[in-house]
Design a protein around this motif. Structure first.
Motif, PDB file in Angstrom:
ATOM      1  N   HIS A 103       0.845  -1.203   0.000  1.00 39.26           N
ATOM      2  CA  HIS A 103       0.000   0.000   0.000  1.00 39.26           C
ATOM      3  C   HIS A 103       0.881   1.255   0.000  1.00 39.26           C
ATOM      4  O   HIS A 103       0.639   2.213  -0.743  1.00 39.26           O
ATOM      5  N   TRP A 104       1.915   1.254   0.828  1.00 38.71           N
ATOM      6  CA  TRP A 104       2.803   2.423   0.933  1.00 38.71           C
ATOM      7  C   TRP A 104       3.589   2.634  -0.366  1.00 38.71           C
ATOM      8  O   TRP A 104       3.752   3.765  -0.824  1.00 38.71           O
ATOM      9  N   LEU A 105       4.051   1.556  -0.980  1.00 43.80           N
ATOM     10  CA  LEU A 105       4.830   1.664  -2.217  1.00 43.80           C
ATOM     11  C   LEU A 105       3.973   2.159  -3.378  1.00 43.80           C
ATOM     12  O   LEU A 105       4.397   3.023  -4.162  1.00 43.80           O
ATOM     13  N   LEU A 106       2.761   1.615  -3.499  1.00 43.86           N
ATOM     14  CA  LEU A 106       1.906   1.964  -4.635  1.00 43.86           C
ATOM     15  C   LEU A 106       1.330   3.371  -4.506  1.00 43.86           C
ATOM     16  O   LEU A 106       0.900   3.955  -5.506  1.00 43.86           O
ATOM     17  N   GLN A 107       1.323   3.924  -3.296  1.00 39.79           N
ATOM     18  CA  GLN A 107       0.824   5.286  -3.116  1.00 39.79           C
ATOM     19  C   GLN A 107       1.773   6.322  -3.700  1.00 39.79           C
ATOM     20  O   GLN A 107       1.346   7.408  -4.090  1.00 39.79           O
ATOM     21  N   ARG A 108       3.068   6.029  -3.724  1.00 35.13           N
ATOM     22  CA  ARG A 108       4.062   7.040  -4.085  1.00 35.13           C
ATOM     23  C   ARG A 108       5.142   6.432  -5.012  1.00 35.13           C
ATOM     24  O   ARG A 108       6.330   6.620  -4.777  1.00 35.13           O
ATOM     25  N   THR A 109       4.724   5.712  -6.023  1.00 32.97           N
ATOM     26  CA  THR A 109       5.675   5.009  -6.876  1.00 32.97           C
ATOM     27  C   THR A 109       6.641   5.965  -7.574  1.00 32.97           C
ATOM     28  O   THR A 109       7.855   5.739  -7.580  1.00 32.97           O
ATOM     29  N   ASN A 110       6.129   7.063  -8.168  1.00 33.48           N
ATOM     30  CA  ASN A 110       6.999   7.984  -8.906  1.00 33.48           C
ATOM     31  C   ASN A 110       8.015   8.652  -7.985  1.00 33.48           C
ATOM     32  O   ASN A 110       9.192   8.800  -8.341  1.00 33.48           O
ATOM     33  N   GLU A 111       7.551   9.052  -6.820  1.00 34.51           N
ATOM     34  CA  GLU A 111       8.469   9.678  -5.853  1.00 34.51           C
ATOM     35  C   GLU A 111       9.562   8.704  -5.419  1.00 34.51           C
ATOM     36  O   GLU A 111      10.735   9.068  -5.297  1.00 34.51           O
ATOM     37  N   LEU A 112       9.177   7.438  -5.208  1.00 34.00           N
ATOM     38  CA  LEU A 112      10.156   6.443  -4.756  1.00 34.00           C
ATOM     39  C   LEU A 112      11.126   6.059  -5.884  1.00 34.00           C
ATOM     40  O   LEU A 112      12.278   5.718  -5.614  1.00 34.00           O
ATOM     41  N   LYS A 113      10.681   6.112  -7.128  1.00 34.91           N
ATOM     42  CA  LYS A 113      11.592   5.873  -8.253  1.00 34.91           C
ATOM     43  C   LYS A 113      12.728   6.890  -8.248  1.00 34.91           C
ATOM     44  O   LYS A 113      13.906   6.553  -8.409  1.00 34.91           O
ATOM     45  N   LYS A 114      12.364   8.151  -8.034  1.00 35.54           N
ATOM     46  CA  LYS A 114      13.372   9.211  -7.988  1.00 35.54           C
ATOM     47  C   LYS A 114      14.313   9.005  -6.807  1.00 35.54           C
ATOM     48  O   LYS A 114      15.529   9.159  -6.929  1.00 35.54           O
ATOM     49  N   GLU A 157      20.320  21.183 -11.518  1.00 35.02           N
ATOM     50  CA  GLU A 157      20.094  21.969 -12.736  1.00 35.02           C
ATOM     51  C   GLU A 157      19.085  21.292 -13.652  1.00 35.02           C
ATOM     52  O   GLU A 157      18.239  21.960 -14.261  1.00 35.02           O
ATOM     53  N   CYS A 158      19.164  19.968 -13.734  1.00 35.21           N
ATOM     54  CA  CYS A 158      18.212  19.220 -14.569  1.00 35.21           C
ATOM     55  C   CYS A 158      16.786  19.392 -14.060  1.00 35.21           C
ATOM     56  O   CYS A 158      15.845  19.626 -14.838  1.00 35.21           O
ATOM     57  N   GLU A 159      16.611  19.306 -12.727  1.00 33.08           N
ATOM     58  CA  GLU A 159      15.266  19.482 -12.153  1.00 33.08           C
ATOM     59  C   GLU A 159      14.760  20.896 -12.399  1.00 33.08           C
ATOM     60  O   GLU A 159      13.568  21.103 -12.665  1.00 33.08           O
ATOM     61  N   GLN A 160      15.654  21.896 -12.301  1.00 32.66           N
ATOM     62  CA  GLN A 160      15.234  23.270 -12.555  1.00 32.66           C
ATOM     63  C   GLN A 160      14.801  23.461 -13.995  1.00 32.66           C
ATOM     64  O   GLN A 160      13.832  24.169 -14.280  1.00 32.66           O
ATOM     65  N   LEU A 161      15.522  22.815 -14.925  1.00 31.08           N
ATOM     66  CA  LEU A 161      15.137  22.909 -16.334  1.00 31.08           C
ATOM     67  C   LEU A 161      13.794  22.239 -16.591  1.00 31.08           C
ATOM     68  O   LEU A 161      12.980  22.722 -17.375  1.00 31.08           O
ATOM     69  N   LYS A 162      13.559  21.112 -15.896  1.00 27.35           N
ATOM     70  CA  LYS A 162      12.281  20.428 -16.082  1.00 27.35           C
ATOM     71  C   LYS A 162      11.112  21.265 -15.609  1.00 27.35           C
ATOM     72  O   LYS A 162      10.020  21.210 -16.172  1.00 27.35           O
ATOM     73  N   THR A 163      11.325  22.035 -14.542  1.00 29.42           N
ATOM     74  CA  THR A 163      10.239  22.838 -13.971  1.00 29.42           C
ATOM     75  C   THR A 163      10.253  24.282 -14.470  1.00 29.42           C
ATOM     76  O   THR A 163       9.474  25.105 -13.978  1.00 29.42           O
ATOM     77  N   LYS A 297      23.421  19.472   5.549  1.00 26.20           N
ATOM     78  CA  LYS A 297      22.621  18.320   5.964  1.00 26.20           C
ATOM     79  C   LYS A 297      21.330  18.232   5.166  1.00 26.20           C
ATOM     80  O   LYS A 297      20.904  17.155   4.745  1.00 26.20           O
ATOM     81  N   VAL A 298      20.717  19.405   4.922  1.00 28.30           N
ATOM     82  CA  VAL A 298      19.478  19.427   4.138  1.00 28.30           C
ATOM     83  C   VAL A 298      19.743  18.974   2.712  1.00 28.30           C
ATOM     84  O   VAL A 298      18.981  18.206   2.120  1.00 28.30           O
ATOM     85  N   VAL A 299      20.871  19.435   2.118  1.00 26.67           N
ATOM     86  CA  VAL A 299      21.191  19.066   0.734  1.00 26.67           C
ATOM     87  C   VAL A 299      21.489  17.580   0.618  1.00 26.67           C
ATOM     88  O   VAL A 299      21.106  16.926  -0.361  1.00 26.67           O
ATOM     89  N   SER A 300      22.167  17.018   1.628  1.00 29.19           N
ATOM     90  CA  SER A 300      22.537  15.603   1.560  1.00 29.19           C
ATOM     91  C   SER A 300      21.345  14.676   1.743  1.00 29.19           C
ATOM     92  O   SER A 300      21.384  13.523   1.340  1.00 29.19           O
ATOM     93  N   GLU A 301      20.255  15.186   2.355  1.00 29.02           N
ATOM     94  CA  GLU A 301      19.076  14.344   2.540  1.00 29.02           C
ATOM     95  C   GLU A 301      18.364  14.146   1.211  1.00 29.02           C
ATOM     96  O   GLU A 301      18.317  15.050   0.381  1.00 29.02           O
ATOM     97  N   PRO A 302      17.805  12.949   0.973  1.00 30.37           N
ATOM     98  CA  PRO A 302      17.001  12.749  -0.257  1.00 30.37           C
ATOM     99  C   PRO A 302      15.751  13.624  -0.228  1.00 30.37           C
ATOM    100  O   PRO A 302      15.365  14.165   0.809  1.00 30.37           O
ATOM    101  N   ALA A 303      15.139  13.758  -1.408  1.00 27.49           N
ATOM    102  CA  ALA A 303      13.939  14.575  -1.502  1.00 27.49           C
ATOM    103  C   ALA A 303      12.828  14.008  -0.613  1.00 27.49           C
ATOM    104  O   ALA A 303      12.609  12.812  -0.538  1.00 27.49           O
ATOM    105  N   MET A 304      12.138  14.911   0.081  1.00 23.89           N
ATOM    106  CA  MET A 304      11.105  14.504   1.035  1.00 23.89           C
ATOM    107  C   MET A 304       9.732  14.612   0.391  1.00 23.89           C
ATOM    108  O   MET A 304       9.449  15.577  -0.337  1.00 23.89           O
ATOM    109  N   GLY A 305       8.902  13.640   0.685  1.00 26.79           N
ATOM    110  CA  GLY A 305       7.542  13.650   0.194  1.00 26.79           C
ATOM    111  C   GLY A 305       6.589  14.279   1.199  1.00 26.79           C
ATOM    112  O   GLY A 305       6.970  14.737   2.279  1.00 26.79           O
TER     113      GLY A 305
END
Length: 398
Positions: A103-114, A157-163, A297-305
Motif C-alpha cells: 500500500h505504501w509503495l503503490l501510493q508514491r511510486t513515482n516519488e520512490l523511483k526518484k 540543474e536538470c530538475e530546474q530545467l524540467k520545472t 545536511k538538508v542538501v545531503s538528505e534525499p527529496a522529502m515527500g
C-alpha cells in the motif's frame, strides 16, 4: 483493511504491472506468490530488483527487500520488538506485513523511483580510515566525492530545467518561425540585389557603403575607449582626492593632537577592534558555520515527500509540547536561587545585546563617514572642473 486491499488490487491491475486480480484471488495468494508481487513492485521502483524469488534464498530475499525499503525510508509501525516481527513476517510472506508495504509503495511510486535513482549515486561508500592513509586510495576517494558533488549540481540543474516551463514543442515552433523569417530575409536580400544591379556604378557604391560601415564601427569603438578612459581618469582623481584628504587629516591631527589624546584614541580603537575580533566576529562565524552545516545536511538528505513532511511536523509538535510541559514544571518549582541566576543571565544577555548594537552603530557610523568623505571628494573634483578653483571647507576658511 478491505480499502487497503482494494487500493492494492486496483493499482496492480493497471500498467505497468498489468495483473488480473480481484479481491478474492489476491487475498488467496500463497506467501511465496505474495512475496513475488512485492518483489515485482520493488523492481518497478528499482530495476536492479528484478528477481525470481524461487531462485533466491529466503534470507537473501528479506535482506534485499529490507535494504531497499531502508533506502526508500519505509518505517514499519511499532517499536524494536515489532521491527523483529516485521523482518520475520517479510521472510515468511505474512499478509499483515506485506499488505501495508505494498500500500505504501503503490501510493508514491513515482516519488520512490526518484529516491531509488538518487540513492544509487548519493549513498556514500565509507572507506576505513586506515585505508585512506594510502595516497592512491585517498586520491580515488577524493575524486569519488568530487563526482558525487558534481552529480548533485547537475541533477539540481536538470530538475530546474524540467520545472522551468520550457518544452520541446515550443522550441520546435520557435525554430520553425526563425527558419521562416530567415527565408523571408534571404528573399528580400535577393530582391534588393537585383534592384541594385540595375543602378550605374553599383559596385563602387557598395564599396563606399562598406567603408562607411567600417568607419562607423571604428567610431563607436573609439567612443567606447574614450568613455572608458574618462571613467579611469575620474576614478584616479577620486583616489587622489581621497589620499590628499587623508594626508591633510593626518597632518592636522599630528599638529593639533596631544600625546594624551592620541593615546586615548588609540586605546579606544584597540578596545573596539579587540571586541570585534574576540567576541563579535567569532559569534558570527560560529552562526555561519552552524547554518552551513544545517544547509549541507538538508542538501545531503534525499527529496522529502508529503508524508515525510507530515511526520516531521508531528514530531515538532510533540517536542514543543514536551518543552511547554518542562517550562510549566520549572515555573511550579519556582526555586529562588534559580530565579536569581536567571535574572543575572537575563541582565548579562541584555548588556551583551546592547554592546553588540553599539558596536554595529559605530561600524555603520564609520562607513557613513567614509562615504561622506568620498562624496566631498567627488563634489570638490566637480567644482574644480567647473571653475578651476577648489572650494574651501568650513574649517579651512578659518
Amino acid at each position: 483493511m478491505s480499502d487497503q486491499i482494494k487500493f492494492i488490487v486496483d493499482n496492480l491491475n493497471k500498467e505497468p504491472f498489468g495483473k488480473n486480480y480481484n479481491l478474492i484471488t489476491f487475498d488467496s495468494l500463497e506467501p511465496m506468490q505474495l512475496l513475488q508481487v512485492l518483489s515485482d513492485v520493488l523492481a518497478e521502483i528499482d530495476p536492479k530488483q528484478v528477481v525470481d524469488i524461487r531462485e533466491e534464498m529466503p534470507e537473501q530475499t528479506a535482506k534485499r527487500m529490507l535494504s531497499l525499503l531502508g533506502i526508500l525510508k519505509y518505517k514499519p509501525p511499532g517499536n524494536a520488538t515489532d521491527m523483529s516481527n516485521f523482518r520475520q513476517g517479510l521472510v515468511i510472506g505474512s499478509k499483515p506485513v506485506i499488505y501495508p508495504v505494498l500500500h505504501w509503495l503503490l501510493q508514491r511510486t513515482n516519488e520512490l523511483k526518484k529516491r531509488a535513482y538518487l540513492a544509487r549515486f548519493l549513498i556514500k561508500l565509507e572507506v576505513p580510515s586506515e585505508f585512506l592513509q594510502d595516497e592512491t586510495v585517498a586520491d580515488t576517494n577524493k575524486q569519488y566525492e568530487d563526482l558525487m558533488e558534481a552529480f548533485k549540481t547537475l541533477h539540481k540543474e536538470c530538475e530546474q530545467l524540467k520545472t522551468s516551463g520550457f518544452s520541446t514543442a515550443e522550441i520546435r515552433r520557435d525554430i520553425s518561425a526563425m527558419e521562416e523569417e530567415k527565408d523571408q530575409l534571404i528573399k528580400r536580400v535577393e530582391r534588393l540585389k537585383k534592384r541594385v544591379e540595375t543602378v550605374q556604378n553599383h559596385q563602387r557604391m557598395l564599396k563606399i557603403a562598406r567603408q562607411l560601415r567600417v568607419e562607423k564601427e571604428r567610431e563607436e569603438f573609439l567612443a567606447q575607449q574614450k568613455q572608458e578612459q574618462k571613467n579611469q581618469l575620474f576614478h584616479a582623481v577620486q583616489r587622489l582626492q581621497r589620499i590628499q584628504n587623508q594626508l591633510k587629516s593626518m597632518r592636522h591631527a599630528a599638529a593639533d593632537a596631544k600625546p594624551e589624546s592620541l593615546m586615548k584614541r588609540l586605546e579606544e580603537e584597540i578596545k573596539f577592534n579587540s571586541y570585534m575580533v574576540t567576541e563579535k566576529f567569532p559569534k558570527e562565524l560560529e552562526n555561519k558555520k552552524k547554518e552551513l552545516q544545517f544547509l549541507q545536511k538538508v542538501v545531503s538528505e534525499p527529496a522529502m515527500g508529503h508524508s515525510d513532511l507530515l511526520e516531521l511536523e508531528s514530531k515538532i509538535n510533540e517536542i514543543n509540547t514536551q518543552i511547554s510541559q518542562l517550562i510549566e514544571k520549572k515555573m511550579m518549582r519556582n526555586e529562588p536561587i534559580e530565579g536569581k541566576l536567571s535574572l543575572y543571565r537575563q541582565q548579562a544577555s541584555i548588556i551583551s545585546r546592547k554592546k553588540e548594537a553599539k558596536a554595529e552603530e559605530l561600524q555603520e557610523a564609520k562607513e557613513k563617514l567614509a562615504n561622506l568623505e568620498r562624496e566631498v571628494s567627488v563634489k570638490t573634483n566637480q567644482t574644480r572642473e567647473f571653475d578651476g578653483t577648489e572650494v574651501l571647507k568650513g574649517d579651512e576658511v578659518s
